[in-house]
Enzyme design. Structure first.
Site, mmCIF file in Angstrom:
data_model
loop_
_atom_site.group_PDB
_atom_site.id
_atom_site.type_symbol
_atom_site.label_atom_id
_atom_site.label_comp_id
_atom_site.label_asym_id
_atom_site.label_seq_id
_atom_site.Cartn_x
_atom_site.Cartn_y
_atom_site.Cartn_z
ATOM 1 N N SER A 1 14.819 16.363 -20.399
ATOM 2 C CA SER A 1 13.744 17.342 -20.508
ATOM 3 C C SER A 1 14.191 18.474 -21.425
ATOM 4 O O SER A 1 15.372 18.820 -21.479
ATOM 5 C CB SER A 1 13.402 17.900 -19.118
ATOM 6 O OG SER A 1 12.628 19.074 -19.223
ATOM 7 N N HIS B 1 0.831 -1.219 0.000
ATOM 8 C CA HIS B 1 0.000 0.000 0.000
ATOM 9 C C HIS B 1 0.859 1.261 0.000
ATOM 10 O O HIS B 1 0.508 2.268 0.610
ATOM 11 C CB HIS B 1 -0.963 0.001 1.198
ATOM 12 C CG HIS B 1 -1.865 -1.195 1.248
ATOM 13 N ND1 HIS B 1 -3.043 -1.272 0.541
ATOM 14 C CD2 HIS B 1 -1.741 -2.377 1.906
ATOM 15 C CE1 HIS B 1 -3.622 -2.440 0.771
ATOM 16 N NE2 HIS B 1 -2.846 -3.134 1.583
#
Length: 442
Positions: free
Chosen positions: A264, A141
């Site tokens: 990027s 989780h």
């Protein structure tokens, strides 16, 4: 981005037309072997097919009129075969040739997938062995749960790939079968010797002979694409783990560095997980094609009015996407950079909370499981709310010290490296199975 040159070559238009011709040539040879057409005619058809220079502009024009490419191609092959042209496509129907050609493509495509899976298994086995004892945080989780090792994570990835290798081997005899059955699949056009003719046709192409016509029984092709869905699903699981572990806040692994890859256009510091992203995107697209192939199984009567055409889109695209995903996975995992120190630092982030279960289980024989749980739970709440190492807090609880025997034993229990369970043994089992399978394949 979504394919490889090798897989694209398998499904290119000229390669597909070549497979059609290959099937027509094989049919002529098989029919000559059983005496259905003159041997001289079969030789002429075989030679004409081998040397045929297809007029693709004509083929395109006529295909757009007919709706299928086989009749237009038969026109060209018949013309090239001269007097023997009357024996081209003897007793066959369009779908016989198209289905068989697709199976020939499928065989070549599966060979590429099988090869890339073997490379992937080798890469994963190397990671599992190298990092067998490298501790890291196991997460459930998205929260730290218990310590594992990176080798354990890689071995779980590997186990899925090995099952896919087994599935691929098992589906070959079910899927790699030829198709020659005539208009409604009964071989009425060739009469009593039809099944022997069919056997020889499949033999000429190195394919299995089906027990019965599969014009409208499409489970074989659907199974092949479903396998691709399973393969890319496993690759996407690996990619998701790698992407999350590459996040700045985790920093536990990095994809291989190649100048400019994952860069990027505006942020010079970026090193994006581009291989993992491409794998994930490919897997999502393949899953849609799995659904398409399952939907395409619903054929009407003895020849479908449209579902068959879905395969013309879904089959090649699924293999192209899978090839891309495998290529990216092998590039990424073959050069994966593992940051062991960062893994250890993340493991220590909680000050020992990740091994609270270890302390609880060590104290349980003296305190009882539930009481040990409550005591350790209270210590964990104190560490979370007020800070501090779990071991120091536990050392201040007399019944815990008594139950464990000493402060040193508390420290030992609170070291994540000492609570890895049977991870190492499980890794060894997977690697042993992997080595045995590799020897068997060789």
């Amino acid at each position: 981005m979504f394919g490889t040159a090798e897989m694209r070559a398998v499904f290119a238009d000229d390669a597909l037309v070549a497979r059609y011709i290959e099937a027509e040539r094989a049919l002529a040879r098989a029919q000559a072997r059983c005496g259905a057409i003159p041997a001289r005619a079969a030789t002429a058809i075989d030679e004409a097919g081998r040397n045929l220079v297809v007029d693709f502009d004509r083929l395109r024009r006529e295909t757009e009129i007919v709706g299928y490419p086989i009749l237009p191609l038969v026109h060209q092959l018949s013309e090239a075969a001269g007097e023997a042209g009357g024996f081209v496509h003897w007793g066959a129907t369009t779908q016989d040739i198209m289905d068989t050609a697709n199976v020939l493509q499928l065989r070549a495509a599966l060979d590429l997938v099988e090869r890339d899976l073997a490379t992937l298994a080798t890469n994963l086995a190397g990671l599992a062995a190298k990092y067998r004892d490298t501790p890291m945080a196991g997460r459930t989780h998205l929260q730290q749960a218990l310590p594992i090792t990176f080798g354990y994570k890689a071995a779980i990835w590997l186990s899925g790939i090995e099952r896919h290798q087994e599935r691929l081997r098992q589906l070959r005899p079910r899927v790699l079968v030829g198709e020659f059955s005539g208009a409604a699949g009964t071989l009425a056009s060739v009469g009593a010797g039809g099944l022997e003719m069919q056997r020889l046709f499949c033999e000429e192409l190195g394919l299995g002979q089906p027990a019965i016509t599969w014009h409208v029984a499409r489970d074989g092709l659907a199974e092949a694409v479903s396998l691709l869905g399973l393969i890319t699903g496993s690759l996407a699981k690996i990619a998701t783990d790698v992407m999350l572990m590459m996040a700045t806040e985790f920093g536990e692994v990095s994809e291989p560095f190649v100048p400019g890859r994952g860069a990027s256009s505006t942020m010079p510091q970026k090193r994006n997980p581009i291989s993992s992203e491409l794998i994930l995107a490919a897997a999502k697209a393949v899953r849609q094609h799995v659904a398409t192939m399952l939907d395409g199984m619903i054929h009407d009567f003895e020849r479908a009015t449209g579902p068959w055409h879905l395969e013309w889109i879904a089959l090649p695209e699924s293999f192209l996407l899978t090839a891309s995903a495998l290529a990216n996975a092998n590039f990424m995992l073959g050069g994966l950079v593992v940051h062991e120190q960062r893994m250890r630092a993340n493991l220590d982030l909680t000050g020992g909370l990740i091994v609270a279960e270890a302390v609880m289980m060590a104290a349980a024989p003296r305190l009882g499981r539930q009481h040990a749980h409550d005591v350790v739970y209270g210590a964990c709440r104190q560490a979370i709310e007020h800070g501090g190492r779990l071991a120091d807090i536990l050392a201040g609880i007399p019944e815990v010290v008594e139950a464990l025997g000493s402060r040193e034993e508390i420290e030992r229990c609170c070291d994540p490296a000492n609570y890895l369970g049977l991870a190492g043994e499980m890794i060894d089992r997977v690697l042993g199975k992997s080595s045995a399978a590799a020897r068997s394949a060789a």
